[in-house]
Design a protein around this motif. Structure first.
Motif, PDB file in Angstrom:
ATOM      1  N   HIS A   1      24.720  51.015  50.584  1.00  0.00           N
ATOM      2  CA  HIS A   1      24.147  50.456  51.805  1.00  0.00           C
ATOM      3  C   HIS A   1      25.138  50.503  52.972  1.00  0.00           C
ATOM      4  N   ALA A   2      26.429  50.446  52.651  1.00  0.00           N
ATOM      5  CA  ALA A   2      27.467  50.423  53.694  1.00  0.00           C
ATOM      6  C   ALA A   2      28.571  51.393  53.302  1.00  0.00           C
ATOM      7  N   PRO A   3      28.335  52.698  53.429  1.00  0.00           N
ATOM      8  CA  PRO A   3      29.293  53.699  52.939  1.00  0.00           C
ATOM      9  C   PRO A   3      30.648  53.662  53.638  1.00  0.00           C
ATOM     10  N   GLU A   4      30.722  53.060  54.822  1.00  0.00           N
ATOM     11  CA  GLU A   4      31.993  53.014  55.548  1.00  0.00           C
ATOM     12  C   GLU A   4      32.823  51.785  55.202  1.00  0.00           C
ATOM     13  N   ALA A   5      32.283  50.891  54.400  1.00  0.00           N
ATOM     14  CA  ALA A   5      33.004  49.654  54.076  1.00  0.00           C
ATOM     15  C   ALA A   5      34.232  49.956  53.235  1.00  0.00           C
ATOM     16  N   ILE A   6      35.308  49.243  53.525  1.00  0.00           N
ATOM     17  CA  ILE A   6      36.530  49.370  52.728  1.00  0.00           C
ATOM     18  C   ILE A   6      36.676  48.144  51.836  1.00  0.00           C
ATOM     19  N   ARG A   7      37.535  48.261  50.832  1.00  0.00           N
ATOM     20  CA  ARG A   7      37.776  47.158  49.900  1.00  0.00           C
ATOM     21  C   ARG A   7      39.245  46.735  49.989  1.00  0.00           C
ATOM     22  N   ILE A   8      39.445  45.433  50.080  1.00  0.00           N
ATOM     23  CA  ILE A   8      40.796  44.872  50.087  1.00  0.00           C
ATOM     24  C   ILE A   8      40.926  43.998  48.853  1.00  0.00           C
ATOM     25  N   GLY A   9      41.765  44.424  47.923  1.00  0.00           N
ATOM     26  CA  GLY A   9      41.992  43.652  46.703  1.00  0.00           C
ATOM     27  C   GLY A   9      43.218  42.768  46.855  1.00  0.00           C
ATOM     28  N   LEU A  10      43.103  41.504  46.495  1.00  0.00           N
ATOM     29  CA  LEU A  10      44.204  40.553  46.555  1.00  0.00           C
ATOM     30  C   LEU A  10      44.499  40.090  45.132  1.00  0.00           C
ATOM     31  N   SER A  11      45.751  40.184  44.729  1.00  0.00           N
ATOM     32  CA  SER A  11      46.064  39.897  43.336  1.00  0.00           C
ATOM     33  C   SER A  11      47.451  39.295  43.199  1.00  0.00           C
ATOM     34  N   ALA A  12      47.598  38.462  42.162  1.00  0.00           N
ATOM     35  CA  ALA A  12      48.933  38.060  41.734  1.00  0.00           C
ATOM     36  C   ALA A  12      49.574  39.254  41.031  1.00  0.00           C
ATOM     37  N   THR A  13      50.851  39.125  40.704  1.00  0.00           N
ATOM     38  CA  THR A  13      51.561  40.207  40.031  1.00  0.00           C
ATOM     39  C   THR A  13      50.908  40.500  38.687  1.00  0.00           C
ATOM     40  N   VAL A  14      50.725  41.777  38.377  1.00  0.00           N
ATOM     41  CA  VAL A  14      50.052  42.190  37.146  1.00  0.00           C
ATOM     42  C   VAL A  14      50.904  43.210  36.400  1.00  0.00           C
ATOM     43  N   ALA A  15      50.563  43.426  35.132  1.00  0.00           N
ATOM     44  CA  ALA A  15      51.327  44.353  34.307  1.00  0.00           C
ATOM     45  C   ALA A  15      51.075  45.803  34.706  1.00  0.00           C
ATOM     46  N   ASP A  16      49.853  46.115  35.160  1.00  0.00           N
ATOM     47  CA  ASP A  16      49.485  47.505  35.460  1.00  0.00           C
ATOM     48  C   ASP A  16      48.793  47.586  36.822  1.00  0.00           C
ATOM     49  N   PRO A  17      49.554  47.605  37.920  1.00  0.00           N
ATOM     50  CA  PRO A  17      48.938  47.676  39.249  1.00  0.00           C
ATOM     51  C   PRO A  17      48.083  48.924  39.448  1.00  0.00           C
ATOM     52  N   ASP A  18      48.456  50.028  38.799  1.00  0.00           N
ATOM     53  CA  ASP A  18      47.709  51.270  38.990  1.00  0.00           C
ATOM     54  C   ASP A  18      46.262  51.149  38.514  1.00  0.00           C
ATOM     55  N   ALA A  19      46.035  50.340  37.483  1.00  0.00           N
ATOM     56  CA  ALA A  19      44.661  50.139  37.002  1.00  0.00           C
ATOM     57  C   ALA A  19      43.823  49.430  38.061  1.00  0.00           C
ATOM     58  N   LEU A  20      44.393  48.443  38.741  1.00  0.00           N
ATOM     59  CA  LEU A  20      43.664  47.756  39.812  1.00  0.00           C
ATOM     60  C   LEU A  20      43.456  48.675  41.004  1.00  0.00           C
ATOM     61  N   ARG A  21      44.432  49.506  41.311  1.00  0.00           N
ATOM     62  CA  ARG A  21      44.279  50.464  42.419  1.00  0.00           C
ATOM     63  C   ARG A  21      43.119  51.410  42.144  1.00  0.00           C
ATOM     64  N   ALA A  22      43.022  51.881  40.884  1.00  0.00           N
ATOM     65  CA  ALA A  22      41.926  52.790  40.515  1.00  0.00           C
ATOM     66  C   ALA A  22      40.595  52.053  40.522  1.00  0.00           C
ATOM     67  N   TRP A  23      40.597  50.775  40.089  1.00  0.00           N
ATOM     68  CA  TRP A  23      39.369  49.971  40.042  1.00  0.00           C
ATOM     69  C   TRP A  23      38.763  49.841  41.429  1.00  0.00           C
TER      70      TRP A  23
END
Length: 822
Positions: free
Chosen positions: A174-196
């Motif tokens: 519905h909103a193809p131009e929308a971006i996503r901003i993820g906010l997180s505490a420190t995690v073991a695998d940041p790359d998995a959240l980046r891909a998510w």
């Protein structure tokens, strides 16, 4: 567009300046790039997420529809964020409107939001799924520019996160131009959240790291009291915890379960000679009571709150300067998250006290402290590919209007969580929603989609949309009963109990075990059970000194693999014991004298006789779920070997099996080889045979059936009981196993059982780890290390000093036996 001047002036007026990570997120947002921000507690994550939206709305003007969708894992956090965001908006006189939409939002307000949407809508994952299932979703979301996902690390590890990832694909359509901003505490695998955060095949979202905060200051209670050998109450430490509360301004006391929260609160209240304001907060309490406690915390009116995970995420609860963790935290990331509630500022160190419940937990708390000192993380990997969740999403998509399977497949597979979904699997999920699958297609009640001439699918009946709205979600709880504080009246000389205010909810199975007159602890009070009426359980206040404590199905955290490895290493290194309390150090020294301490990488197996039975105790340190599964599989093998096993008990650290035959003799005479007994092949036929016979599969199937919409728990004007649903799903389970063993829901149930209830992946890894590394020690009597797990045999959940005295007496007898020279 950079940060507008009025924003810079607002920071300056408070003696602040935008932090580097806040400006970095702003840069990515203005470049229309999704981004992941990882920052410690108190680092201004939430403001970093909102700054781009506030700046852009100020630039473009208000009233053009939903600009930003903020998604919070908790309703309380959503409300708190909205309240905190209103202050800078008002102070800067920004033309920005903010509203919340949660499960508690009245229907009238939701209707108004549809007609006049706010600039920023703060909501929860379930509400996003409901939003995109609305036929008006395209209109509501057409101007959406930003999606903020707060506490992302806490959402992606469960089915809530999987469903949210699918809902976001609809948002994106519905909103193809929308971006996503993820906010997180420190995690073991940041790359998995980046891909998510990114679509399948796209580059992972850029990573922004906040400045590390002050190093936390963590202590382990060195009690003057005797640390228990077993149990999880920590009641021995209550006087010392109370003294810590008196010295602090405000203390959060975290526990791991709701029953433990009730027990600790009651013990503290009895020790509260100074009448300090101490409160209780957990998920089964009435929502009004929880909000009352939260308000009192925010106003600084409380000195301590005993709580579960309900207060561990992002909310700033005022002047908390100490976190006490009663019981081992089970994971270093969970510990860091919880202690971050203390001194909720980046430049002030969090203050925390760990209170181990027993001697093994002293080892675990020490390992957790060492992990926290180096900021080691053990967060779980994001959950992916849940077929029951996919089925629910497909039905939700049909509620929004007809869809073509080709288009929906492209949309679903764009989610990182379903990047490996095949078209065959997708088509089976669509067929299940449309017909119920091969074995159920003859029943019209399971046919929810109809094929149209143009190849699209639509809802078979409009009432299905209402059923979806009532039943959607991925949290399947056991049947709950409301508990009301009743009062007694005399009518015609008879004692009549009249219901009063709601205290909260307990699980139906617990209430079913009570008889009138029995007492239990709930909502911070000792209650006398008075019976049931049409609205739930009735109870009056009581002064009984030894009430029962309600226990809840699930809710226990497993010991993380990272901490388990640290505990094994500590046990194998006597030099590290110098950091342990004298009581525990002496216990391990006795073990080395009477038996043996395994080296790193080894698993110790002890066998010995006691009374008229023979015992085998092993120490994998892999968590209760894996040990319970191992116990079930080993007893099957020992039965086949003629050892006549009688039972087993599993803890987080060890497993004990007792039997009629002498296992030490069987091993020494080569009738049984331990390497063969613990061979990895038990994960094949033995596991499948046990699962087929056990009630676990039927329970997990029931949950999958509810999530996938096969069983509707709630219907307009009525609700099915847990017993009704269990009977229904058990019948369907048997039909599917016989006629369609590869049915989507059977696969979903097996996947859930392997991943959750039996922890098959972890058990398999453990069996591979110990191959060729089993250390056997045949003993004449019990060993010091075996005392805690032996005390767990036949234990009942009892509350009070009598229980502790009995446990101490039994421990003394076992230790005397362990140290007896032969």
């Amino acid at each position: 567009m950079s940060l507008p001047q009025r924003f810079l002036d607002w920071f300056s007026a408070r003696g602040w300046a935008p932090r580097a990570h806040q400006l970095a997120v702003l840069d990515h947002a203005q470049a229309r790039e999704s981004v992941l921000l990882i920052s410690p507690t108190g680092g201004g994550k939430t403001l970093a997420g909102f700054l781009p939206s506030l700046a852009e709305i100020t630039e473009r003007g208000s009233g053009e529809g939903i600009h930003t969708l903020y998604i919070s894992p908790l309703k309380a956090l959503a409300v708190d964020i909205a309240r905190n965001l209103e202050a800078p908006i008002a102070e800067m006189k920004l033309p920005v409107t903010v509203e919340t939409r949660t499960g508690d939002t009245p229907h009238s307000k939701r209707q108004r939001q549809r007609q006049k949407p706010p600039d920023i809508l703060i909501t929860t994952p379930e509400q996003v799924s409901l939003l995109v299932a609305d036929p008006h979703a395209a209109h509501l979301l057409k101007g959406l520019r930003t999606v903020i996902l707060d506490e992302l690390h806490s959402m992606v590890t469960s089915k809530r996160g999987v469903l949210l990832s699918l809902a976001l694909t609809r948002v994106q359509s519905h909103a193809p131009e929308a971006i996503r901003i993820g906010l997180s505490a420190t995690v073991a695998d940041p790359d998995a959240l980046r891909a998510w955060l990114a679509s399948t095949g796209a580059e992972p979202a850029p990573l922004v790291l906040g400045k590390p905060g002050a190093k936390p200051e963590i202590r382990i209670l060195s009690s003057v009291e005797r640390v228990p050998w077993s149990g999880h109450s920590s009641l021995y430490a209550i006087p010392e915890v109370y003294e810590e509360i008196k010295r602090a301004r405000m203390t959060l006391i975290f526990v791991n379960t709701r029953s433990q929260a009730e027990m600790v609160f009651q013990a503290l209240w009895e020790a509260n000679d100074d009448n300090l304001p101490i409160a209780l907060h957990h998920g089964s309490l009435d929502v009004a009571q929880r909000r009352k406690v939260e308000a009192a915390m925010g106003e600084g009116k409380l000195r301590a709150v005993v709580c579960t995970s309900t207060l561990e995420l992002g909310i700033d609860w005022g002047d908390v300067d100490l976190v006490v963790h009663v019981g081992a935290p089970k994971g270093s990331s969970r510990l860091l998250q919880r202690i971050g509630r203390s001194n909720h500022k980046l430049d002030l160190p969090s203050q925390a006290l760990l209170v181990p419940s027993n001697r093994f937990e002293v080892l675990e708390c020490t390992a957790a402290l060492q992990a926290a000192e180096v900021n080691a993380q053990d967060t779980e990997y994001p959950m992916v590919m849940k077929l029951d969740v996919l089925a629910q999403h497909i039905l939700g998509r049909a509620c929004a209007g007809p869809f073509h399977p080709d288009e929906l497949f492209g949309e679903v597979s764009s989610a990182w969580t379903y990047r490996k979904l095949t078209r065959v699997e997708f088509d089976k999920a669509v067929d299940y929603v449309a017909t119920g699958g091969y074995a159920l297609r003859a029943y019209e009640r399971y046919a929810k989609l109809k094929l149209q001439a143009d190849g699209t699918l639509r809802l078979a009946h409009p009432r299905l949309a209402m059923a979806y709205r009532l039943n959607m979600g991925t949290i399947v709880e056991d049947e709950m009963l409301k508990v009301r504080l009743a009062h007694v009246k005399r009518r015609l000389g008879k004692r009549v109990v009249v219901g009063g205010r709601v205290l909260g909810e307990v699980e139906e199975w617990f209430v079913s075990q009570l008889t009138v007159g029995q007492t239990f602890v709930f909502a911070g009070e000792v209650l006398r059970f008075e019976g049931l009426d049409e609205f739930g359980a009735l109870a009056t206040r009581s002064n009984d000194r030894e009430p029962m404590v309600p226990s809840y199905q699930g809710g226990k955290f497993p010991l993380s693999t990272y901490l388990a490895e640290r505990v094994r290493q500590m046990l194998a290194d006597p030099k590290s014991w110098k950091d342990l309390p004298p009581q525990v150090r002496g216990w391990l020294s006795l073990q080395r004298f009477r038996s043996v301490v395994p080296k790193a990488g080894q698993m110790l197996v002890e066998t010995f006789p006691r009374a008229d039975k023979h015992y085998m105790v092993c120490y994998p340190f892999e968590g209760r779920l894996a040990h319970q599964t191992l116990g079930m599989l080993l007893t099957r093998r020992l039965e086949r070997a003629g050892m006549q096993p009688l039972g087993f008990v599993a803890s987080e650290y060890a497993l004990v099996i007792w039997m009629v035959r002498d296992l030490s003799l069987a091993i020494s005479s080569n009738r049984i080889a331990l390497g063969r007994l613990f061979d990895e092949d038990m994960m094949g036929d033995d596991l499948e045979a046990w699962m087929a016979e056990s009630a676990l599969m039927k329970r997990t199937f029931r949950n999958a059936a509810i999530i996938a919409g096969l069983i509707e728990r709630r219907q307009p004007g009525k609700e099915k009981t847990a017993r009704q649903m269990t009977v229904n799903t058990d019948l369907i389970y048997d039909v599917l196993r016989t006629h369609e063993p590869d049915h989507l829901l059977l696969r979903a149930a097996w996947d859930d059982a392997a991943e959750g209830l039996i922890d098959a992946h972890r058990l398999g890894a453990m069996l591979r780890r110990i191959k060729g590394q089993i250390l056997h020690k045949a003993l004449d009597t019990v060993s010091p290390l075996s005392v805690p797990i032996l005390l767990d045999i036949g234990r009942e959940s009892v509350y009070g000093e009598g229980h502790d005295a009995l446990l101490a007496e039994a421990a003394n007898a076992l230790i005397d036996e362990a140290m007896r020279l032969v």
